[in-house]
Design an enzyme around this catalytic site. Structure first.
Site, mmCIF file in Angstrom:
data_model
loop_
_atom_site.group_PDB
_atom_site.id
_atom_site.type_symbol
_atom_site.label_atom_id
_atom_site.label_comp_id
_atom_site.label_asym_id
_atom_site.label_seq_id
_atom_site.Cartn_x
_atom_site.Cartn_y
_atom_site.Cartn_z
ATOM 1 N N LYS A 1 0.758 -1.198 0.182
ATOM 2 C CA LYS A 1 0.111 -0.078 -0.139
ATOM 3 C C LYS A 1 0.871 1.259 -0.041
ATOM 4 O O LYS A 1 2.072 1.077 0.463
ATOM 5 C CB LYS A 1 -0.944 -0.038 1.152
ATOM 6 C CG LYS A 1 -2.054 -0.793 1.326
ATOM 7 C CD LYS A 1 -2.623 -0.995 2.618
ATOM 8 C CE LYS A 1 -3.797 -2.064 2.672
ATOM 9 N NZ LYS A 1 -5.102 -1.702 1.651
ATOM 10 N N ARG B 1 -10.096 -11.846 2.355
ATOM 11 C CA ARG B 1 -10.504 -12.892 1.745
ATOM 12 C C ARG B 1 -10.070 -14.244 1.794
ATOM 13 O O ARG B 1 -10.553 -15.313 1.963
ATOM 14 C CB ARG B 1 -11.289 -12.601 0.453
ATOM 15 C CG ARG B 1 -10.195 -12.523 -0.414
ATOM 16 C CD ARG B 1 -10.418 -11.613 -1.850
ATOM 17 N NE ARG B 1 -10.578 -10.194 -1.668
ATOM 18 C CZ ARG B 1 -11.008 -9.208 -2.321
ATOM 19 N NH1 ARG B 1 -11.303 -9.717 -3.776
ATOM 20 N NH2 ARG B 1 -10.852 -8.008 -2.126
HETATM 21 N N1 BES Z 1 -8.015 -3.888 4.501
HETATM 22 C C1 BES Z 1 -8.212 -3.493 3.296
HETATM 23 C C2 BES Z 1 -9.507 -2.713 2.948
HETATM 24 C C3 BES Z 1 -9.601 -1.558 3.326
HETATM 25 C C4 BES Z 1 -9.198 -0.341 2.845
HETATM 26 C C5 BES Z 1 -10.394 -1.321 4.627
HETATM 27 C C6 BES Z 1 -9.461 0.774 3.153
HETATM 28 C C7 BES Z 1 -10.583 -0.016 5.165
HETATM 29 C C8 BES Z 1 -9.903 1.079 4.287
HETATM 30 C C9 BES Z 1 -8.304 -5.003 2.368
HETATM 31 O O1 BES Z 1 -7.263 -5.789 2.632
HETATM 32 C C10 BES Z 1 -7.869 -4.248 1.036
HETATM 33 O O2 BES Z 1 -6.312 -3.898 0.793
HETATM 34 N N2 BES Z 1 -8.422 -4.504 -0.013
HETATM 35 C C11 BES Z 1 -7.950 -3.955 -1.519
HETATM 36 C C12 BES Z 1 -8.441 -5.068 -2.344
HETATM 37 C C13 BES Z 1 -8.120 -4.941 -3.695
HETATM 38 C C14 BES Z 1 -6.628 -5.210 -3.701
HETATM 39 C C15 BES Z 1 -8.711 -5.856 -4.787
HETATM 40 C C16 BES Z 1 -8.807 -2.663 -1.546
HETATM 41 O O3 BES Z 1 -9.707 -2.364 -1.015
HETATM 42 O O4 BES Z 1 -8.080 -1.844 -2.222
HETATM 43 MN MN MN Z 2 -5.473 -5.673 2.021
#
Ligand code: BES
Ligand code: MN
Ligand code: ZN
Length: 498
Positions: A272, A346
């Site tokens: 990230k 997931r």
């Molecule tokens: N924990 C994150 C989702 C999230 C994002 C929660 C912002 C709270 C605030 C999750 O693990 C994630 O990173 N999801 C990705 C999925 C993508 C790679 C398909 C996302 O939402 O960007």
């Molecule tokens: Mn994530």
């Protein structure tokens, strides 16, 4: 120490609290108890209402001096228009307690004219939420600059016995909610998978629940290749935590609550951006919600069997971490292509949902801060609700409404399935930007086909990046209220008292 709560008769002019909060709706007039208080303050209460200086709008607060021999301060708080009955009381009570805490009051009184148990319960939950803070890591100011801490809340009601019942239930829900908030607020070097497991053991010991914790070795024995792929980049031991609350009939099919417990989510190799990454300590809010709900359910002594499962780990980049393109085998036997290591929640939940099968669940509800896409779709107001069992979805939505933690359903149509079809494996772990919250839920559905199931995406609702007036920025306690309300309704249904 949690806020001590009690109920007392509404003789407001002589109420023995330094701060008395009075909740008023838009267009409210003075009831008998308030009319007596109004006389004692020389008509000041009536005056600010007729002059419309105080209008009862949502989050509105006005401070008046109290009567001689009674509460020194009156805190008028607005409930807004009478369209959102439950949520308004919890919100206003939290705002009042927050205000009182900032002013250094050690006790707060509450009066909203509402005499029934559910009103008192909502007020109690609100007061507890507003009184809560996480100050463990702040050095206390010198003695002479210290303010008193808010320790006691008194709910004034016409029917004290009725209010007392509501207060007891509200205290149970408030404590579970604040436990979840505390776990979420803790920094990720302190709130580790091991710490979540220790917290579960503590809940289990206090309430006589069996607690099982599986570590890396046990997860390997369980062949949870999907969960383990997320944990393979971290030296910390991943934990699958199971708490068993057996309040119902022996052999009665349980409700299973499942939570995503990512104590930190860097994204892994699909890392990230640095900006705001610290917020990913909140990626365990689903797991914290399960622990908080188990605490509340036990305190409420509900006559039902409930299992709480938390999949806890951290998602780290390292030389041993899973990488994009890797294919892993889930416990269910399905092969998953990991196209993006940041879609880790997931992967963890897939195996935890499979693990739920052994309990022969009546229903499974999982909660996860799963997708940024859900935040885009529903903002910070509604939890994303997904499921294929229409009746169960409706039950969960209703529980959300009653607990002031509203949800909104999104579809799980077969059309979306092709977005997560892989070229090399049975499925892939992301479906691209379109319908991101839905494809994540579609992925989970592949692992939840042997029981009635609902998925809650709490990415937007579990914590707030801004001050919400009634709550500070940080964790909101979602989904504890929704979980508890759902289970409580089920318990009432099975005992025939609903
Ligand atoms: N924990 C994150 C989702 C999230 C994002 C929660 C912002 C709270 C605030 C999750 O693990 C994630 O990173 N999801 C990705 C999925 C993508 C790679 C398909 C996302 O939402 O960007
Ligand atoms: Mn994530
Ligand atoms: Zn995550």
């Amino acid at each position: 120490m949690p806020l001590r709560l009690s109920a007392r008769a509404a003789t407001l002019a002589s109420a023995e609290v330094p701060y008395l909060a009075i909740a008023l709706r838009k267009g409210a007039t003075l009831d008998a108890a308030l009319a007596t208080l109004d006389q004692a303050v020389g008509g000041a209460l009536g005056r600010v209402l007729t002059s419309r200086e105080f209008r009862g709008a949502r989050d509105e607060v006005m401070h008046l001096l109290g009567p001689a021999g009674g509460p020194a301060h009156l805190l008028l708080v607005g409930l807004g228009p009478p369209t959102e009955p439950g949520g308004a009381i919890r919100r206003a009570a939290a705002l009042a307690a927050r205000q009182a805490r900032k002013l250094g009051a050690s006790r707060i009184g509450w009066y909203d004219g509402d005499a029934d148990a559910s009103g008192a319960e909502r007020a109690a939950v609100g007061l507890m939420m507003g009184a809560w803070e996480y100050a463990d890591l702040k050095t206390a100011p010198p003695e002479d600059e210290r303010r008193a801490t808010l320790e006691e809340g008194v709910i004034y009601a016409a029917d004290v016995a009725l209010a007392e019942r509501g207060v007891a239930a509200g205290a149970a829900i408030g404590q579970g909610t604040n436990l979840a908030r505390r776990l979420a607020m803790m920094p990720p070097n302190l709130c580790t998978p091991e710490f979540l497991a220790a917290t579960a053991r503590d809940i289990g010991t206090r309430h006589g629940m069996a607690v099982t914790v599986l570590g890396r070795e046990e997860l390997e024995r369980e062949q949870m290749g999907s969960f383990l792929s997320v944990a393979q980049g971290t030296p910390q031991d991943p934990k699958l935590i199971a708490l068993e609350y057996r309040g119902g009939a022996t052999g009665g099919k349980p409700i299973v609550l499942v939570g995503k417990g990512l104590c930190f989510d860097t994204g892994g190799i699909s890392i990230k951006p640095a900006q705001g990454m610290e917020l990913m300590k909140f990626d365990m809010c689903g797991g914290a919600g399960v622990l908080g709900a188990m605490e509340s359910i036990a305190q409420l002594d509900l006559r039902i069997n409930v299992i709480g499962l938390v999949g806890a780990t951290t998602n780290m980049p390292s030389g041993t971490a899973v990488k994009p393109g890797d294919v892993v085998r889930s416990q269910l036997g399905k092969f998953i292509e990991v196209v993006n290591t940041d879609a880790e929640g997931r992967l963890v939940l897939a195996d935890v949902l499979s693990y739920a099968r052994r309990y022969e669940p009546d229903a499974v509800i999982d909660a996860a801060t799963l997708t940024g896409a859900c935040v885009i779709a529903l903002g910070h107001t509604a939890t994303g609700v997904f499921g294929t069992d229409a009746a169960l979805v409706q039950e969960v939505l209703d529980a959300g409404t009653r607990s002031s933690e509203p949800g909104w359903q999104l579809p799980l149509w077969e059309d979306y399935k092709e977005l997560i079809t892989s070229d090399v494996a049975d499925l892939k772990n992301t479906g691209g930007r379109a319908a991101g919250a839905i494809t994540a839920a579609m992925f989970l559905k592949e692992f939840a086909e042997s029981f009635p199931w609902v998925h809650l995406d709490i990415a937007g609702t579990a914590y707030s990046e801004t001050d919400l007036t009634y709550l500070p920025k940080g964790p909101t306690g979602v989904p504890v209220g929704m979980f508890v309300e759902f289970v409580r309704q089920r318990a009432a249904r099975s005992s025939g008292s609903s």
